[in-house]
Design a protein around this motif. Structure first.
Motif, PDB file in Angstrom:
ATOM      1  N   ALA A 144       0.828  -1.206   0.000  1.00 39.84           N
ATOM      2  CA  ALA A 144       0.000   0.000   0.000  1.00 39.84           C
ATOM      3  C   ALA A 144       0.864   1.257   0.000  1.00 39.84           C
ATOM      4  CB  ALA A 144      -0.929  -0.009   1.207  1.00 39.84           C
ATOM      5  N   THR A 145       1.962   1.231   0.770  1.00 39.57           N
ATOM      6  CA  THR A 145       2.864   2.386   0.807  1.00 39.57           C
ATOM      7  C   THR A 145       3.446   2.665  -0.577  1.00 39.57           C
ATOM      8  OG1 THR A 145       3.464   1.937   3.105  1.00 39.57           O
ATOM      9  CG2 THR A 145       4.976   3.303   1.815  1.00 39.57           C
ATOM     10  N   ALA A 146       3.945   1.621  -1.225  1.00 38.73           N
ATOM     11  CA  ALA A 146       4.498   1.795  -2.573  1.00 38.73           C
ATOM     12  C   ALA A 146       3.429   2.304  -3.528  1.00 38.73           C
ATOM     13  CB  ALA A 146       5.080   0.471  -3.070  1.00 38.73           C
ATOM     14  N   GLY A 147       2.216   1.761  -3.421  1.00 42.53           N
ATOM     15  CA  GLY A 147       1.135   2.197  -4.294  1.00 42.53           C
ATOM     16  C   GLY A 147       0.771   3.652  -4.086  1.00 42.53           C
ATOM     17  N   ILE A 148       0.708   4.084  -2.828  1.00 47.39           N
ATOM     18  CA  ILE A 148       0.353   5.483  -2.530  1.00 47.39           C
ATOM     19  C   ILE A 148       1.421   6.435  -3.057  1.00 47.39           C
ATOM     20  CG2 ILE A 148       0.067   7.139  -0.648  1.00 47.39           C
ATOM     21  CD1 ILE A 148      -1.236   4.831   0.951  1.00 47.39           C
ATOM     22  N   VAL A 149       2.680   6.095  -2.825  1.00 48.94           N
ATOM     23  CA  VAL A 149       3.770   6.973  -3.288  1.00 48.94           C
ATOM     24  C   VAL A 149       3.780   7.037  -4.814  1.00 48.94           C
ATOM     25  CG1 VAL A 149       6.267   7.276  -3.348  1.00 48.94           C
ATOM     26  CG2 VAL A 149       5.151   6.560  -1.233  1.00 48.94           C
ATOM     27  N   ASN A 150       3.625   5.890  -5.475  1.00 47.21           N
ATOM     28  CA  ASN A 150       3.567   5.885  -6.941  1.00 47.21           C
ATOM     29  C   ASN A 150       2.424   6.734  -7.458  1.00 47.21           C
ATOM     30  OD1 ASN A 150       5.520   4.421  -8.518  1.00 47.21           O
ATOM     31  ND2 ASN A 150       4.933   2.597  -7.392  1.00 47.21           N
ATOM     32  N   HIS A 151       1.258   6.580  -6.848  1.00 50.29           N
ATOM     33  CA  HIS A 151       0.071   7.304  -7.297  1.00 50.29           C
ATOM     34  C   HIS A 151       0.204   8.798  -7.050  1.00 50.29           C
ATOM     35  CE1 HIS A 151      -4.124   8.791  -7.188  1.00 50.29           C
ATOM     36  NE2 HIS A 151      -4.362   7.821  -8.048  1.00 50.29           N
ATOM     37  N   THR A 152       0.846   9.171  -5.950  1.00 50.55           N
ATOM     38  CA  THR A 152       0.922  10.578  -5.566  1.00 50.55           C
ATOM     39  C   THR A 152       2.072  11.311  -6.252  1.00 50.55           C
ATOM     40  OG1 THR A 152       0.017  10.002  -3.390  1.00 50.55           O
ATOM     41  CG2 THR A 152       1.079  12.150  -3.607  1.00 50.55           C
ATOM     42  N   LEU A 153       3.241  10.676  -6.306  1.00 51.17           N
ATOM     43  CA  LEU A 153       4.440  11.380  -6.757  1.00 51.17           C
ATOM     44  C   LEU A 153       4.876  11.037  -8.171  1.00 51.17           C
ATOM     45  CD1 LEU A 153       6.632  11.150  -3.522  1.00 51.17           C
ATOM     46  CD2 LEU A 153       5.084  12.994  -4.229  1.00 51.17           C
ATOM     47  N   ILE A 154       4.467   9.891  -8.700  1.00 49.42           N
ATOM     48  CA  ILE A 154       4.991   9.467  -9.998  1.00 49.42           C
ATOM     49  C   ILE A 154       3.929   9.527 -11.084  1.00 49.42           C
ATOM     50  CG2 ILE A 154       6.062   7.550 -11.254  1.00 49.42           C
ATOM     51  CD1 ILE A 154       7.409   6.750  -8.645  1.00 49.42           C
ATOM     52  N   ASP A 155       2.878   8.720 -10.974  1.00 50.58           N
ATOM     53  CA  ASP A 155       1.850   8.717 -12.019  1.00 50.58           C
ATOM     54  C   ASP A 155       0.579   8.113 -11.448  1.00 50.58           C
ATOM     55  OD1 ASP A 155       0.332   8.709 -14.271  1.00 50.58           O
ATOM     56  OD2 ASP A 155       1.691   7.503 -15.488  1.00 50.58           O
TER      57      ASP A 155
END
Length: 428
Positions: free
Chosen positions: A203-214
């Motif tokens: 979930a952490t990786a998913g949130i960071v990807n969604h928020t900061l990357i794409d």
């Protein structure tokens, strides 16, 4: 519950699991940037490898593929000797093998050597996936974290699993698929002490990807409608992809055996690069893992007759690069073959059947992606979840399930060894 089980569910482990998610996003993003640097050095362009190939003369595509293969082989040859001087003896441990064996120690030098070799292959247009090395690095960082802090053996194993799940989720924008991947391919089970840490890390990786990357799905595309014809065509796609997946696995094994007759790694990988690069001289879409071409296909930007040519060339190029031993994955090239196969089947069927019976070719492209992935991994649940999550086409769940089941049944009937092995099958 014994003491190790209690320790594995402590908030301290959860904190490390969250940190593992952050590390996974950082290392996968960094590796992606390095690939862009190698691409610029080899082609003078950055971004889509296919677009870079189109800007080069045909002879130069073949040359770059050959030189990239030779350099990647030199790195492997020299790097293996360097790694062998380490106290660990140069042994390379794949993240899946480590997870299945309950190990955590992924050899540092071997991981670095293979990562550099992969950078050279992928950055010079090899028809392999960049995602495999990225997931290996994510797992390696998780293992380094696990070995550097005070954790029990079981807790260290949990963090390695978190690293694998986060790596998958980060590179494919599919955190749920990352969880299913470790459940179906890494372990064959998910014990109670692992549930909370792995979910938190993914979930952490998913949130960071969604928020900061794409924030978009990996393969953004228009929504397609679920139609009654989809089930019949899904059955056909499953049958074809099941047979094609079996052929792909068998031919990769055959080519690996053939290439191993060449002892020198630079010559072996160079020959693979030459063969794949020669195909790219005629079909530039051969370059890279196939991501950009899949995206264009799913958005209706490629005409069908050319899709059939791309499918044949990409299938062969992937076999050449993978068979030669180039370091990289087959995940995205497999998705490419599935998408183009489903799309082509729709158009071929449309030559004889009414359009209402066939449905939207883009629908069959999505179904083909999942069916082909199921056929080569023998992990249908992971294939279903991953493709639906990557394309955000959850309305196609039923036909995708049917195609994956049929493709899995066909592929497993002939005794082909799945792409990553399968711990569930190994128990039977």
């Amino acid at each position: 519950m014994n003491a190790p089980d209690r320790a594995a569910s402590t908030p301290v482990l959860w904190l490390y699991a969250v940190l593992t998610g952050l590390l996974a996003v950082a290392v996968t993003s960094g590796f992606r940037a390095l690939i862009g640097g190698v691409e610029w050095l080899s082609t003078g362009h950055t971004g889509s490898l296919v677009e870079a190939a189109r800007l080069l003369p045909p002879w130069k595509r073949a040359l770059i593929g050959t030189v990239g293969g030779v350099l990647a082989g030199l790195v492997l040859a020299w790097g293996q000797r360097w790694a062998a001087r380490d106290t660990e003896g140069g042994r390379f441990t794949d993240y899946l093998a480590a997870a299945r064996a309950g190990e955590v120690d992924l050899n540092d030098r071997s991981t670095w050597v293979r990562s550099v070799s992969a950078l050279l292959s992928v950055g010079s247009g090899a028809s392999i996936g960049r995602e495999g090395p990225m997931i290996q690095l994510s797992a390696w960082l998780a293992s380094r974290l696990a070995r550097s802090v005070a954790l029990s053996a079981q807790q260290r194993q949990v963090l390695l699993i978190c690293g694998i799940a986060c790596g998958i989720g980060s590179v494919y924008h599919a955190p749920v698929a990352g969880l299913v991947f470790v459940l179906e391919l890494a372990l064959g089970f998910l014990s109670a002490p692992m549930v909370a840490p792995v979910l938190m890390a993914a979930a952490t990786a998913g949130i960071v990807n969604h928020t900061l990357i794409d924030p978009a799905p990996l393969y953004a595309m228009p929504a397609v409608q679920l139609e009654s014809s989809n089930l019949g065509m899904a059955l056909a796609v499953g049958l074809v992809c099941g047979g094609l997946g079996w052929l792909m696995l068998a031919w990769v094994d055959g080519l690996r055996a053939a290439f191993k007759r060449i002892d020198a790694l630079p010559l072996r990988l160079g020959l693979g690069g030459l063969l794949a690069g020669s195909l790219s001289a005629f079909v530039p879409e051969v370059w890279g893992n196939g991501f950009s071409t899949i995206s264009h296909l799913l958005n209706g930007q490629i005409l069908w007759p050319w899709v059939l040519a791309i499918l044949a060339a990409k299938f062969a190029a992937t076999l050449f690069n993978t068979g030669s031993g180039a370091v990289g994955g087959m995940f995205t090239p497999t998705l490419f073959v599935g998408a183009t196969t489903g799309f082509s089947l729709a158009h071929l069927a449309g030559l004889w059947l009414p359009a209402d019976w066939v449905g939207n070719p883009l629908t069959l492209a999505v179904i083909g992606m999942s069916a082909m992935l199921s056929a080569v991994t023998h992990a249908p649940l992971m294939a279903i979840v991953m493709v639906l999550e990557m394309t955000n086409q959850f309305q196609l769940t039923v036909p995708v399930m049917l195609a994956c089941g049929v493709a899995h049944a066909i592929s497993t009937q002939f005794g082909a060894k799945p792409m990553y092995g399968n711990p569930i099958e190994a128990r039977h």
